[in-house]
Design an enzyme around this catalytic site. Structure first.
Site, PDB file in Angstrom:
ATOM      1  N   PRO A   2      42.194  -7.365  55.649  1.00 31.27           N
ATOM      2  CA  PRO A   2      42.510  -6.842  54.310  1.00 31.27           C
ATOM      3  C   PRO A   2      41.275  -6.244  53.639  1.00 31.27           C
ATOM      4  CG  PRO A   2      43.193  -9.158  54.549  1.00 31.27           C
ATOM      5  CD  PRO A   2      42.373  -8.812  55.747  1.00 31.27           C
ATOM      6  N   GLU A   3      41.402  -5.008  53.203  1.00 29.96           N
ATOM      7  CA  GLU A   3      40.311  -4.380  52.457  1.00 29.96           C
ATOM      8  C   GLU A   3      40.698  -4.352  50.974  1.00 29.96           C
ATOM      9  OE1 GLU A   3      37.662  -1.757  53.944  1.00 29.96           O
ATOM     10  OE2 GLU A   3      38.564  -1.494  55.911  1.00 29.96           O
TER      11      GLU A   3
END
Ligand code: ZN
Length: 270
Positions: A2-3
């Protein structure tokens, strides 16, 4: 992994279910995450009202009058809202139940995520030295240009450095540099101020487009038992190998820069 856009999408997905709700119970099934879950999560969080659910860099901040819980999704973590009675799977490490019978469930197969506690998150060792958020007023071309004085490193690792600006992961760095027409290996201190202004804009636009695309999946945060609704990215260069540049038809170039795969067009980016 996840960014920033996925974390922001998660925040928007879960916030309506948690904000202004009282924590009824916290269940920690696995304490050994990236760092051990501290006792304050068990002892101080129950009974508190979640006043606000915010984000700083890739941390979700659950603000209460007693302090702030800080959740990081790590490499493989995800959050969703469930009926608190739903049986937990083996990777469901933490539930934060609220007073209406629902719960936030944190799942993390690889356990690189973390759940920490801070009296003041802005002074927490993991957060206090971070650069501005890309959507802050403090982040613009003048700021980037100032920070680049005397920096002989390439622009791509420069913008991926969280002390300069948070949230510009590898995918978004490649995309923002392509959109700005800047070669990823160009030295940070040799980029003119007007090009830095363009870069600050493209960093913001690639991130906000990704967050906007995530908006269509917000319903997935309640009740689903699958993976979170992370969206497919509409990417110009990242992950396209040596396919043609969509702008000029030149085959794209892939190099490793700062140990990260870097995609660019050698004719559009100078
Ligand atoms: Zn091109």
């Amino acid at each position: 992994m996840p960014e920033l856009p996925e974390v922001e999408t998660s925040r928007r997905g879960i916030a309506p279910w948690l904000q202004n709700r009282r924590v009824a119970r916290v269940i920690v099934r696995q304490r050994q995450l990236r760092w051990p879950v501290p006792w304050e999560i068990d002892d101080l969080l129950p009974g508190q009202v979640i006043r606000a659910l915010q984000r700083r860099a890739k941390y979700l901040l659950f603000r209460t009058d007693a302090g702030t819980a800080m959740l990081h999704l790590g490499m493989s973590g995800s959050v969703r809202i469930i009926d608190a009675k739903e049986p937990a799977g083996r990777h469901d490490h933490v539930d934060i139940e609220v007073s209406d019978g629902r719960a936030l469930r944190f799942r993390d197969p690889r356990r690189f995520g973390s759940l920490l506690w801070a009296d003041d998150p802005s002074q927490h060792p993991l957060l206090k030295d971070l650069g501005p958020e890309p959507f802050d007023d403090a982040f613009d071309g003048d700021y980037l240009w100032q920070k680049a004085r005397g920096r002989r490193i390439s622009i791509k690792p420069f913008i991926m450095n969280a002390k300069i600006v948070v949230g510009v992961g590898n995918i978004y760095a490649s995309e923002a540099l392509f959109a700005a027409g800047i070669h990823p290996k160009r030295r940070a201190d040799r980029i003119a101020i007007h090009r830095m202004q363009r870069l600050a804009e493209t960093i913001r636009s690639v991130l906000s487009r990704a967050i906007g695309a995530g908006g269509t999946t917000l319903q997935d945060f309640y009740g689903s038992d699958g993976e979170p609704g992370y969206f497919r990215h509409e990417l110009e260069v990242y992950g396209r190998g040596e396919e043609q540049c969509r702008r000029c038809k030149t085959p794209l170039t892939v190099v490793v820069l700062g140990q990260r795969s870097t995609y660019y067009c050698k004719s559009c980016q100078t």
